[in-house]
Design an enzyme around this catalytic site. Structure first.
Site, PDB file in Angstrom:
ATOM      1  N   HIS A 234       0.819  -1.219   0.000  1.00 36.04           N
ATOM      2  CA  HIS A 234       0.000   0.000   0.000  1.00 36.04           C
ATOM      3  C   HIS A 234       0.848   1.262   0.000  1.00 36.04           C
ATOM      4  O   HIS A 234       0.392   2.332   0.417  1.00 36.04           O
ATOM      5  CB  HIS A 234      -0.962  -0.008   1.198  1.00 36.04           C
ATOM      6  CG  HIS A 234      -2.058  -1.023   1.046  1.00 36.04           C
ATOM      7  ND1 HIS A 234      -2.876  -1.409   2.093  1.00 36.04           N
ATOM      8  CD2 HIS A 234      -2.481  -1.718  -0.038  1.00 36.04           C
ATOM      9  CE1 HIS A 234      -3.741  -2.312   1.650  1.00 36.04           C
ATOM     10  NE2 HIS A 234      -3.528  -2.519   0.375  1.00 36.04           N
ATOM     11  N   CYS A 245       1.371  15.966 -11.330  1.00 39.30           N
ATOM     12  CA  CYS A 245       2.512  15.753 -12.236  1.00 39.30           C
ATOM     13  C   CYS A 245       3.494  14.727 -11.701  1.00 39.30           C
ATOM     14  O   CYS A 245       4.522  14.455 -12.327  1.00 39.30           O
ATOM     15  CB  CYS A 245       3.238  17.074 -12.501  1.00 39.30           C
ATOM     16  SG  CYS A 245       4.277  17.626 -11.129  1.00 39.30           S
ATOM     17  N   SER A 301      -3.919  -8.553  10.619  1.00 38.56           N
ATOM     18  CA  SER A 301      -4.751  -7.973   9.552  1.00 38.56           C
ATOM     19  C   SER A 301      -6.160  -8.532   9.636  1.00 38.56           C
ATOM     20  O   SER A 301      -6.346  -9.728   9.871  1.00 38.56           O
ATOM     21  CB  SER A 301      -4.158  -8.289   8.177  1.00 38.56           C
ATOM     22  OG  SER A 301      -5.036  -7.819   7.164  1.00 38.56           O
TER      23      SER A 301
HETATM   24  P1  NAD Z   1      -7.321  -3.458   9.997  1.00 35.88           P
HETATM   25  O1  NAD Z   1      -7.402  -2.275  10.883  1.00 35.88           O
HETATM   26  O2  NAD Z   1      -8.447  -3.727   9.079  1.00 35.88           O
HETATM   27  O3  NAD Z   1      -7.137  -4.761  10.917  1.00 35.88           O
HETATM   28  C1  NAD Z   1      -6.169  -4.842  11.903  1.00 35.88           C
HETATM   29  C2  NAD Z   1      -6.329  -6.163  12.618  1.00 35.88           C
HETATM   30  O4  NAD Z   1      -5.254  -6.296  13.523  1.00 35.88           O
HETATM   31  C3  NAD Z   1      -7.621  -6.254  13.437  1.00 35.88           C
HETATM   32  O5  NAD Z   1      -8.299  -7.458  13.128  1.00 35.88           O
HETATM   33  C4  NAD Z   1      -7.120  -6.252  14.881  1.00 35.88           C
HETATM   34  O6  NAD Z   1      -7.867  -7.099  15.720  1.00 35.88           O
HETATM   35  C5  NAD Z   1      -5.721  -6.781  14.755  1.00 35.88           C
HETATM   36  N1  NAD Z   1      -4.808  -6.281  15.778  1.00 35.88           N
HETATM   37  C6  NAD Z   1      -4.780  -5.085  16.413  1.00 35.88           C
HETATM   38  N2  NAD Z   1      -3.742  -5.009  17.247  1.00 35.88           N
HETATM   39  C7  NAD Z   1      -3.083  -6.200  17.149  1.00 35.88           C
HETATM   40  C8  NAD Z   1      -1.923  -6.740  17.755  1.00 35.88           C
HETATM   41  N3  NAD Z   1      -1.210  -6.034  18.658  1.00 35.88           N
HETATM   42  N4  NAD Z   1      -1.524  -7.999  17.409  1.00 35.88           N
HETATM   43  C9  NAD Z   1      -2.240  -8.721  16.512  1.00 35.88           C
HETATM   44  N5  NAD Z   1      -3.358  -8.265  15.910  1.00 35.88           N
HETATM   45  C10 NAD Z   1      -3.755  -7.018  16.212  1.00 35.88           C
HETATM   46  O7  NAD Z   1      -5.948  -3.353   9.204  1.00 35.88           O
HETATM   47  P2  NAD Z   1      -5.474  -4.039   7.847  1.00 35.88           P
HETATM   48  O8  NAD Z   1      -6.042  -5.395   7.714  1.00 35.88           O
HETATM   49  O9  NAD Z   1      -4.015  -3.812   7.780  1.00 35.88           O
HETATM   50  O10 NAD Z   1      -6.137  -3.189   6.657  1.00 35.88           O
HETATM   51  C11 NAD Z   1      -6.426  -1.847   6.758  1.00 35.88           C
HETATM   52  C12 NAD Z   1      -5.722  -0.817   5.921  1.00 35.88           C
HETATM   53  O11 NAD Z   1      -5.146   0.000   6.871  1.00 35.88           O
HETATM   54  C13 NAD Z   1      -4.599  -1.136   5.030  1.00 35.88           C
HETATM   55  O12 NAD Z   1      -4.901  -0.614   3.789  1.00 35.88           O
HETATM   56  C14 NAD Z   1      -3.375  -0.368   5.592  1.00 35.88           C
HETATM   57  O13 NAD Z   1      -2.688   0.236   4.528  1.00 35.88           O
HETATM   58  C15 NAD Z   1      -3.983   0.662   6.452  1.00 35.88           C
HETATM   59  N6  NAD Z   1      -3.370   1.061   7.714  1.00 35.88           N
HETATM   60  C16 NAD Z   1      -2.017   1.083   7.888  1.00 35.88           C
HETATM   61  C17 NAD Z   1      -1.496   1.473   9.119  1.00 35.88           C
HETATM   62  C18 NAD Z   1      -0.014   1.489   9.300  1.00 35.88           C
HETATM   63  O14 NAD Z   1       0.722   1.676   8.347  1.00 35.88           O
HETATM   64  N7  NAD Z   1       0.471   1.273  10.520  1.00 35.88           N
HETATM   65  C19 NAD Z   1      -2.327   1.851  10.167  1.00 35.88           C
HETATM   66  C20 NAD Z   1      -3.700   1.830   9.944  1.00 35.88           C
HETATM   67  C21 NAD Z   1      -4.197   1.427   8.713  1.00 35.88           C
HETATM   68 ZN    ZN Z   2       2.980  18.840  -9.737  1.00 35.27          ZN
END
Ligand code: NAD
Ligand code: ZN
Length: 353
Positions: A234, A245, A301
């Site tokens: 992502h 641009c 995730s």
């Molecule tokens: P999500 O928020 O949908 O799911 C996160 C999952 O992780 C949940 O099911 C939760 O129960 C679990 N979780 C939370 N804390 C945990 C821990 N300490 N140990 C294990 N599991 C834990 O996130 P996703 O599936 O990554 O998808 C969401 C989107 O969020 C993606 O597109 C991503 O790019 C973006 N995102 C990224 C960040 C980051 O870069 N840190 C933060 C938030 C969202």
């Molecule tokens: Zn530009």
């Protein structure tokens, strides 16, 4: 007050048992064994007449093992293992029982050592056996670095609906909200550092236990912790470009709310907004690695974001998930561990060590 002796390891057979006790003090643990030998004669290969035998007290784990190793204790039924000694006991058992011949016994040991249906022990065996393991991480990997995830109880989405912010539409139609959201996320990142789990994954790569990390996270913590082979599916929030641009710009320019110095267009982080295509290179590398992997381990995730949530089903290898809560896809996994990355990964690391 002096500490009490606790059960470190208890195994039993028909009418007999071996119990290793331990007491911890400032100087470490001391151990002693009690053997109830009424039926253990069979497995000890010599006749026994006394019922209960106590051993001397010893000062080290190695000596404690010698106390129990007079008997093939690992062939008896495990009854209790002290959590502090779970990894140590498990390693001894794994060294002695072969997975092919003693799969059921190993599963019983894993359940007693680690709870959770024996999944942790099983995953450690799969990881050892696997020639090629790929890790797929999500926002749950970074919650222990104090970066909120999107969908669990404390996620961003409770206050702000991401579908209204992390989109190309928001960037075009509502840039001030878009900008505010990402400015907040960038500033939030400044004081944060990778968690213990990130460092364990980096170490596993160095040790050859895993091949690469494919991540949905945009925070850059895997690389910051030392992981080398990282596919950012992502994109990244740590670099900025012009939406119009594509010229690069600095984080400072973006945070200050500047426009593109080349064309006056809107600046944005180099991450994938809802509705955008994934970076082709990262996607293709992750896909290729996952297709040929013996084992894919998803960590933190919810597996609700497409197309990344299809990746685990595209391997011909085994699949495991470590997540704090259930996901809708749990059923497709060979191994499911419900727990926090920050607790499960250190345990797994100790077991693998
Ligand atoms: P999500 O928020 O949908 O799911 C996160 C999952 O992780 C949940 O099911 C939760 O129960 C679990 N979780 C939370 N804390 C945990 C821990 N300490 N140990 C294990 N599991 C834990 O996130 P996703 O599936 O990554 O998808 C969401 C989107 O969020 C993606 O597109 C991503 O790019 C973006 N995102 C990224 C960040 C980051 O870069 N840190 C933060 C938030 C969202
Ligand atoms: Zn530009």
């Amino acid at each position: 007050m002096a500490n009490q002796f606790e059960v470190v390891l208890e195994v039993g057979g028909e009418g007999g048992s071996i119990t290793l006790y331990g007491v911890s003090s400032e100087n470490g643990w001391r151990f002693s064994r009690t053997t109830e030998e009424s039926a253990l004669g069979d497995i000890a290969d010599r006749p026994t007449d006394s019922l209960v035998r106590k051993s001397k007290v010893v000062d080290s784990w190695e000596e404690a093992l010698q106390l129990v190793q007079r008997y093939p204790w690992y062939r008896l039924s495990p009854r209790k293992v002290h959590p502090d000694f779970a990894a140590k006991v498990w390693k001894e058992v794994v060294n002695r029982l072969d997975w092919m011949d003693h799969g059921r016994d190993l599963n019983r040991w894993s359940r007693v050592c680690f709870g959770d249906g024996g999944a942790l022990g099983e995953l450690s065996l799969l990881m050892k056996k696997s020639q090629s393991t790929v890790i797929l991480t999500g926002a749950g990997m970074s919650t222990e670095s104090d970066i909120p995830d999107f969908r669990s109880k404390d996620g961003w989405w409770r206050n702000i609906d991401p579908t209204t912010v992390a989109t190309v539409d928001a960037l075009k139609e509502n840039y001030s909200l878009f900008h505010e959201f990402y400015q907040m996320r960038i500033e939030n990142l400044e004081s944060r550092v990778p968690s213990g789990g990130h460092y364990i994954l980096a170490k596993w790569e160095e040790q050859g236990l895993i091949d690469c990390v494919a991540t949905q996270n945009v925070d850059g913590f895997h690389q910051a912790a030392g992981s080398k082979e990282v596919y950012e599916l992502h994109g990244s929030i740590r670099t900025i470009r012009c939406h119009d641009c594509q010229s690069p710009a600095s984080i400072d320019e973006f945070v200050a709310g500047d426009r593109c110095s080349q064309c006056g267009g809107k600046l944005r982080p180099n991450l994938v907004l809802f509705g955008e295509l994934l970076p082709r290179d990262a996607w293709e590398r992750a896909l290729a690695a996952i297709r040929q992997a013996d084992l894919v381990v998803v960590i933190g995730s919810s597996l609700q974001v497409s197309p990344v949530n299809t990746l685990p089903s595209l391997t011909s290898g085994k699949v495991a998930i470590i997540n704090a809560e259930e996901t809708e896809q749990d059923e497709m996994f060979d191994i499911v561990i419900h727990g926090k990355a920050g607790e499960v990964l250190p345990k797994l690391d100790e077991v693998l060590g």
